[in-house]
Design an enzyme around this catalytic site. Structure first.
Site, mmCIF file in Angstrom:
data_model
loop_
_atom_site.group_PDB
_atom_site.id
_atom_site.type_symbol
_atom_site.label_atom_id
_atom_site.label_comp_id
_atom_site.label_asym_id
_atom_site.label_seq_id
_atom_site.Cartn_x
_atom_site.Cartn_y
_atom_site.Cartn_z
ATOM 1 N N GLY A 272 6.144 -4.720 4.413
ATOM 2 C CA GLY A 272 6.205 -4.092 3.106
ATOM 3 C C GLY A 272 7.566 -4.395 2.514
ATOM 4 O O GLY A 272 7.758 -5.334 1.737
ATOM 5 N N ARG A 273 8.554 -3.585 2.962
ATOM 6 C CA ARG A 273 9.913 -3.726 2.409
ATOM 7 C C ARG A 273 10.493 -5.123 2.611
ATOM 8 O O ARG A 273 11.120 -5.680 1.711
ATOM 9 C CB ARG A 273 10.843 -2.695 3.054
ATOM 10 C CG ARG A 273 10.662 -1.320 2.496
ATOM 11 C CD ARG A 273 11.260 -0.272 3.394
ATOM 12 N NE ARG A 273 10.449 -0.037 4.588
ATOM 13 C CZ ARG A 273 10.752 0.849 5.532
ATOM 14 N NH1 ARG A 273 11.861 1.552 5.433
ATOM 15 N NH2 ARG A 273 9.958 1.027 6.568
ATOM 16 N N ARG B 13 10.844 3.622 -3.929
ATOM 17 C CA ARG B 13 11.205 2.199 -4.119
ATOM 18 C C ARG B 13 11.573 1.927 -5.584
ATOM 19 O O ARG B 13 12.539 1.236 -5.875
ATOM 20 C CB ARG B 13 10.030 1.290 -3.724
ATOM 21 C CG ARG B 13 9.483 1.520 -2.332
ATOM 22 C CD ARG B 13 10.228 0.748 -1.248
ATOM 23 N NE ARG B 13 9.576 0.946 0.028
ATOM 24 C CZ ARG B 13 9.878 1.912 0.901
ATOM 25 N NH1 ARG B 13 10.888 2.733 0.645
ATOM 26 N NH2 ARG B 13 9.212 2.029 2.044
ATOM 27 N N ASP C 211 0.821 -1.221 0.000
ATOM 28 C CA ASP C 211 0.000 0.000 0.000
ATOM 29 C C ASP C 211 0.851 1.266 0.000
ATOM 30 O O ASP C 211 0.411 2.306 0.492
ATOM 31 C CB ASP C 211 -0.880 0.005 1.258
ATOM 32 C CG ASP C 211 -0.049 0.013 2.534
ATOM 33 O OD1 ASP C 211 0.948 -0.726 2.584
ATOM 34 O OD2 ASP C 211 -0.392 0.758 3.480
ATOM 35 N N LYS D 122 -0.869 -3.874 14.350
ATOM 36 C CA LYS D 122 0.354 -3.901 13.517
ATOM 37 C C LYS D 122 1.396 -2.992 14.159
ATOM 38 O O LYS D 122 1.501 -1.814 13.841
ATOM 39 C CB LYS D 122 0.022 -3.436 12.084
ATOM 40 C CG LYS D 122 1.234 -3.305 11.182
ATOM 41 C CD LYS D 122 0.870 -3.147 9.715
ATOM 42 C CE LYS D 122 2.106 -2.877 8.876
ATOM 43 N NZ LYS D 122 1.882 -2.956 7.439
ATOM 44 N N LYS E 254 -6.426 -0.209 6.948
ATOM 45 C CA LYS E 254 -5.230 0.025 7.752
ATOM 46 C C LYS E 254 -4.997 1.514 7.933
ATOM 47 O O LYS E 254 -5.205 2.303 6.997
ATOM 48 C CB LYS E 254 -4.008 -0.596 7.085
ATOM 49 C CG LYS E 254 -2.821 -0.660 8.014
ATOM 50 C CD LYS E 254 -1.504 -0.628 7.287
ATOM 51 C CE LYS E 254 -1.172 0.770 6.837
ATOM 52 N NZ LYS E 254 0.242 0.943 6.446
ATOM 53 N N GLU F 292 -2.194 0.504 13.388
ATOM 54 C CA GLU F 292 -0.734 0.499 13.230
ATOM 55 C C GLU F 292 -0.075 1.707 13.909
ATOM 56 O O GLU F 292 0.002 2.789 13.334
ATOM 57 C CB GLU F 292 -0.351 0.498 11.742
ATOM 58 C CG GLU F 292 1.164 0.480 11.544
ATOM 59 C CD GLU F 292 1.610 0.498 10.080
ATOM 60 O OE1 GLU F 292 0.764 0.726 9.198
ATOM 61 O OE2 GLU F 292 2.803 0.294 9.841
ATOM 62 N N SER G 207 3.250 -8.305 8.682
ATOM 63 C CA SER G 207 2.556 -7.452 7.721
ATOM 64 C C SER G 207 3.627 -6.565 7.111
ATOM 65 O O SER G 207 3.633 -5.354 7.282
ATOM 66 C CB SER G 207 1.475 -6.610 8.426
ATOM 67 O OG SER G 207 0.919 -5.688 7.509
HETATM 68 O O1 LIG Z 1 3.836 5.082 1.951
HETATM 69 P P1 LIG Z 1 3.593 5.188 3.398
HETATM 70 O O2 LIG Z 1 2.195 5.575 3.693
HETATM 71 O O3 LIG Z 1 4.617 6.052 4.072
HETATM 72 O O4 LIG Z 1 3.720 3.729 4.023
HETATM 73 C C1 LIG Z 1 4.896 2.984 4.034
HETATM 74 C C2 LIG Z 1 4.658 1.541 4.458
HETATM 75 O O5 LIG Z 1 4.670 1.369 5.848
HETATM 76 C C3 LIG Z 1 3.952 0.173 6.192
HETATM 77 O O6 LIG Z 1 2.943 0.545 7.057
HETATM 78 C C4 LIG Z 1 4.921 -0.824 6.789
HETATM 79 O O7 LIG Z 1 5.870 -1.154 5.808
HETATM 80 P P2 LIG Z 1 7.302 -1.717 6.171
HETATM 81 O O8 LIG Z 1 7.106 -3.152 6.571
HETATM 82 O O9 LIG Z 1 8.113 -1.564 4.918
HETATM 83 O O10 LIG Z 1 7.855 -0.901 7.301
HETATM 84 C C5 LIG Z 1 3.325 -0.319 4.885
HETATM 85 O O11 LIG Z 1 2.049 -0.874 5.092
HETATM 86 C C6 LIG Z 1 3.362 0.904 4.029
HETATM 87 O O12 LIG Z 1 3.361 0.589 2.686
#
Ligand SMILES: O=P(O)(O)OC[C@H]1O[C@](O)(COP(=O)(O)O)[C@@H](O)[C@@H]1O
Length: 338
Positions: free
Chosen positions: A291-292, A34, A25, A220, A137, A178, A289
């Site tokens: 992202g990276r 990214r 997201d 989260k 979320k 979160e 959960s």
């Molecule tokens: O683009 P944003 O809103 O700063 O969010 C960054 C990312 O942080 C998260 O909440 C956690 O991601 P990570 O596991 O990479 O820390 C993701 O769901 C989201 O994509």
């Protein structure tokens, strides 16, 4: 179907003791960063192509039970014109949506942040639900310094998370709550534990005041780690500090805790999750959960080249499988080489 029944069904589909959540997201600025790291321009089409590649990874549903999408992705199709939420659902992956509208400074706190997006949230959720989203979320962010988060920062951020969660449950959408304590800085693991504990206490106090059903939400949080500019802690230390703080502040009624990766490397995040699941029989499911930590190897393999799609999918599937093993406490470093 009653709202309560909808929430229960979604929790049952997402929390099964062996699968986690893929966070895909990234907001426009974050995904551009990214893509930049692999020399790909972020356009509507490149984002659609990449996210459709992730979601159509064969067997991803064996290890992933939910995917968090960005608003734009919810309305995008794959190459066969199937809407992406349906592509996920076909793999038994529940589609969800990030609903906060980003963050800015919290006035009067010198360093704390606050997230925007509560106005019109119920109406937006109704639209997202029609597009297939079953959970949402919202992320609040807490920078750590000797004087942050402040008392006001702790209560204001907790209030936002609780109001958001209450609106979600009122319309049959499961809220992922979160509160991210940032890794930036040189604070010790003890300081990080202290901050996380304060954050979680305030968040659960607010959730209680707003009447949020804890059985029908997912937490989260960050893992408890030292700041990025300090030497790393071992997975066993991270697990001990994280569990000690969680036990003190998070009610057993919460069905699942799905950690964010927050800047941990892919292997590090898996090893830490494994240690958490090996240490102690907890009342909550301890899952991911990320992202990276799930996407980094896939992005590197992809490089924006269509012919690299299968390699990117293999890289994603491998991380998802290893994190699934970490949920069972069965991950070993040697599996990285297989
Ligand atoms: O683009 P944003 O809103 O700063 O969010 C960054 C990312 O942080 C998260 O909440 C956690 O991601 P990570 O596991 O990479 O820390 C993701 O769901 C989201 O994509």
């Amino acid at each position: 179907m009653s709202v309560n029944r909808e929430l229960q069904d979604t929790i049952a589909d997402m929390v099964d003791g062996r699968r986690g959540i893929l966070a895909a997201d990234e907001s426009s600025g974050t995904i551009a960063k990214r893509f930049d790291s692999i020399g790909v321009e972020s356009t509507e089409e490149s984002r659609r192509f990449y996210r459709s590649l992730l979601l159509s990874t064969e067997a991803l549903g064996d290890y992933v039970s939910g995917v968090i999408l960005f608003e734009e992705t919810l309305g995008q199709p794959d190459d066969r014109s199937t809407p992406l939420p349906q592509v996920a659902a076909a793999q038994k992956i529940v589609p969800g949506i990030k609903v906060d509208k980003g963050k800015g400074p919290l006035p009067g706190t010198a360093g704390d942040m606050i997230t925007y997006g509560l106005d019109g949230l119920a109406e937006r959720l109704a639209g997202y639900k029609e597009q297939g989203a079953r959970f949402a979320k919202w992320r609040e962010v807490y920078p750590v310094s000797p004087h942050n988060p402040t008392r006001l920062g702790l209560t204001a951020n907790a209030e936002m998370l609780a109001r958001y969660a209450a609106v979600c449950q009122s319309v049959g959408i499961v809220p992922i709550v979160e509160p991210e304590v940032l890794m930036d800085g040189d604070h010790s693991i003890e300081r990080d534990a202290e901050v996380n504990e304060q954050v979680w206490h305030q968040v659960f106090h607010a959730l209680h005041r707003y009447g949020v059903a804890l059985e029908l939400m997912i937490l989260k949080p960050s893992m408890v780690t030292p700041g990025k500019d300090c030497a790393k802690a071992s997975p066993e230390q991270v697990a001990e500090y994280t569990l000690r703080s969680l036990r003190r502040a998070v009610p057993a009624a919460v069905p699942s805790i799905n950690f964010l990766s927050g800047g941990q490397g892919p292997e590090e995040a898996t090893a830490n999750l494994n240690a958490l699941n090996q240490l102690w029989q907890s009342p909550w499911q301890l899952s991911f959960s990320y992202g990276r930590a799930l996407q980094e190897p896939a992005l590197k393999a992809w490089q924006g080249r269509a012919e690299q799609g299968p390699a990117a999918q293999q890289a994603l599937l491998k991380r998802a499988r290893l994190n699934h093993l970490a949920m069972l406490g069965e991950y070993r470093e040697s599996l990285e080489k297989e």
